[in-house]
Scaffold this active site. Structure first.
Site, PDB file in Angstrom:
ATOM      1  CE1 TYR A 429      -4.130  -1.618  -0.084  1.00  0.00           C
ATOM      2  CE2 TYR A 429      -3.591  -1.682   2.543  1.00  0.00           C
ATOM      3  CZ  TYR A 429      -4.592  -2.045   1.657  1.00  0.00           C
ATOM      4  OH  TYR A 429      -5.571  -2.591   1.680  1.00  0.00           O
ATOM      5  CD  GLU A 430      -1.653   4.841   0.678  1.00  0.00           C
ATOM      6  OE1 GLU A 430      -1.132   5.955  -0.549  1.00  0.00           O
ATOM      7  OE2 GLU A 430      -3.056   4.919   0.728  1.00  0.00           O
ATOM      8  N   GLY A 431       2.692   2.849  -2.122  1.00  0.00           N
ATOM      9  CA  GLY A 431       4.083   2.782  -1.559  1.00  0.00           C
ATOM     10  C   GLY A 431       4.590   1.841  -1.628  1.00  0.00           C
TER      11      GLY A 431
END
Length: 572
Positions: A429-431
């Site tokens: 997630y999120e990078g």
């Protein structure tokens, strides 16, 4: 096993480890007094323990489904969501002028972690809304703010973020979703997005999608991307929901875990949207949302780790197996050295990574309250560490929890495996965590290492102050910090960023080891040098901190050796 929100641990870290007192001393957060904070943490803990935790297994055993275009959520999730919304927990840090509490991010981080520990699948929903609230607060027009923020903060409406497409994952600039100006202040959004957490539900009035798309004159890559608000239902003048927008859930992903959280493939067919921020400025607006979301995802990893630890500890205290190897033992497996090693490791790692996350949150609060660029730089530097290490620990501690259970850990009915399955995606997630580490050695060192060196100076000075009370532990910490300083200096001499990237992941973890030891030592000092926290600090510094040496050796090897084996060699 009943989840117990670790309220006392949060309060101790606030008071003695991350210096939350300096946040309260600012004008911006003066109302977040110790009494207020304690009351909030206690009430949030009750919500998590009594209302959300019972939903954990329900979400896994009865996943969200798509029926005739309608998402049906897991049993009890609607009631759980309403309890979160009615308690004001979605808008805990949101601006008060729109109905939020306006409390520090440090408090929000603690509350969100407790909710994640209780039921990660459901906690994902308010986390998405919180990120959207922040993006709108900083970038939306006044009209959009007045319409959407009160609804999102109250929980009447939910928010999502739509970045990823089949051909555009981490390379967001490769997206193909298009936006066309309708000439009336709205835009027609057309394209498909995948991996949309909580893309729809059956318990909120509306679902508000923040969608990245490209206008006809948008340049290639990330510089040409704009951000749009695209709601499921078009709002009427007074803010009530109107007709359905031209969007739909195509399917729900079949996932390894988080079965209670519907992850949607979203299709937009000329859907009506409103521009958020400036044209072609979508990435700037989205990153406002993503930076704190990264801290939030780190907290999800820590929350899952806490749940897995409690689950394993309860089992170890009850499971009888073999003779006790210690005098006066309990007769359960908690007496055995390896089980005790695992449980103590889990406990020590949890305290360290929780302190890192809350330290990052406190830096965000100080930057918000003071506008001081040094606080902003500190928050930015700690964010990839909090995200990556928080989720790494979530994975490792939940796996250790399965191991404590032995063969029963592999049996789904015990619930131990669910923590491991649910938390695994947080490292993506999120990078991904690799991207977080690359960000740490590249963008976060663009200041020539000033933020890094300030943090190391703080660690070394603290170690010096503790030499009288903790001579051996202080020396170990000081030496580790000095080694980290030398490796940081070496990275700054590398002109080829690939040499930095090759060792970025071990470098980030070395930071986590040093910071973890630093916070453990502060806890031992606050306890007076004798007691459970001191024993835990000794365990971390003696048994876990030494990993930093091998990690830093790895970090300094550069990229050349990584390419010695060709793809053909790897396949042979």
């Amino acid at each position: 096993m009943a989840y117990r929100a670790p309220v006392r641990d949060f309060q101790f870290i606030f008071d003695h480890v991350v210096d939350f007192g300096q946040v309260v001393q600012t004008d911006r957060f003066a109302e977040a007094t110790p009494d207020v904070t304690e009351a909030i943490l206690t009430e949030a803990g009750k919500l998590c323990s009594d209302v959300l935790a019972p939903l954990q297994r329900e979400g896994d055993m009865h996943p969200a489904v798509l029926e005739n275009g309608v998402v049906r959520t897991s049993p009890g999730f609607g009631d759980g969501y309403r309890a979160i919304a009615e308690g004001g927990w979605i808008g805990i840090s949101a601006p008060s002028e729109y109905g939020g509490m306006g409390l520090p991010m440090t408090v929000t981080t603690a509350v969100n972690e407790m909710m994640a520990g209780a039921c990660l699948s459901l906690q994902l929903n308010p986390l998405m809304s919180q990120g959207q609230i922040e993006a709108l607060e900083h970038h939306a027009s006044d009209a959009l703010k007045e319409l959407y923020l009160p609804k999102l903060i109250s929980g009447e409406w939910c928010g999502t973020m739509n970045l990823t497409e089949p051909q555009a994952g981490s390379d967001v600039g490769a997206l193909s979703t298009k936006a066309a100006d309708n000439g009336d202040g709205t835009y027609a959004i057309t394209g498909q997005k995948i991996y949309i957490s909580w893309g729809d539900n059956d318990f909120s009035e509306n679902v508000c999608h923040l969608v990245l798309a490209r206008l006809p004159d948008g340049a290639p890559g990330t510089k040409g991307i704009s951000l749009f608000m695209v709601p499921k239902y078009l709002p009427n003048e007074g803010g009530s929901v109107g007709k359905a927008n031209s969007l739909k859930v195509v399917s729900l992903e079949h996932k390894m875990g988080l079965h209670g959280s519907p992850t949607a493939v979203m299709q937009y067919d000329g859907a009506t949207g409103w521009l958020v921020g400036e044209a072609h400025g979508g990435m700037r607006a989205m990153f406002t949302m993503m930076n704190n979301a990264r801290l939030g995802v780190g907290g999800q990893g820590i929350g899952a780790a806490e749940g897995a630890f409690q689950h394993a500890l309860t089992y170890a205290e009850e499971r009888k197996q073999g003779a006790s190897p210690i005098e006066g033992g309990t007769g359960t497996i908690i007496d055995h050295a390896d089980v005790r090693r695992m449980l103590t490791t889990m406990k020590a790692e949890l305290f360290a990574v929780r302190s890192i996350a809350l330290s990052c949150a406190a830096a965000i609060d100080m930057a918000t309250a003071t506008g001081d660029v040094d606080w902003s730089a500190r928050a930015a530097f700690l964010t990839p560490i909090a995200k990556a290490h928080g989720t790494d620990m979530g994975i490792e501690i939940s796996q250790m929890g399965v191991q404590v259970h032995g063969g029963m850990g592999f049996i789904e009915e015990t619930g131990a495996a669910q923590f491991s399955r649910d938390v695994r995606v947080t490292a993506i997630y999120e990078g991904t965590n690799g991207i977080q580490a690359m960000d740490l050695v590249a963008r976060k060192l663009m200041d020539k290492g000033e933020a890094a060196f300030r943090l190391l100076e703080e660690v070394e000075q603290a170690a010096e102050r503790e030499r009288e009370m903790f001579p051996k532990k202080s020396e170990a910490l000081w030496s580790a910090a000095e080694s980290l300083r030398e490796t940081t200096e070496w990275l700054l001499t590398r002109d080829d960023l690939n040499d930095r990237f090759a060792g970025a992941v071990p470098y980030l973890r070395a930071w986590a080891r040093v910071l973890g030891a630093h916070f453990h030592l502060r806890a031992a000092r606050a306890e007076g040098g004798d007691g459970p926290r001191t024993h835990l600090a000794r365990f971390f510094i003696k048994r876990i901190l030494p990993e930093h040496a091998a990690l830093l050796i790895h970090a300094r090897q550069g990229a050349e050796g990584l390419y010695a084996l060709s793809p053909e060699d790897l396949a042979s």
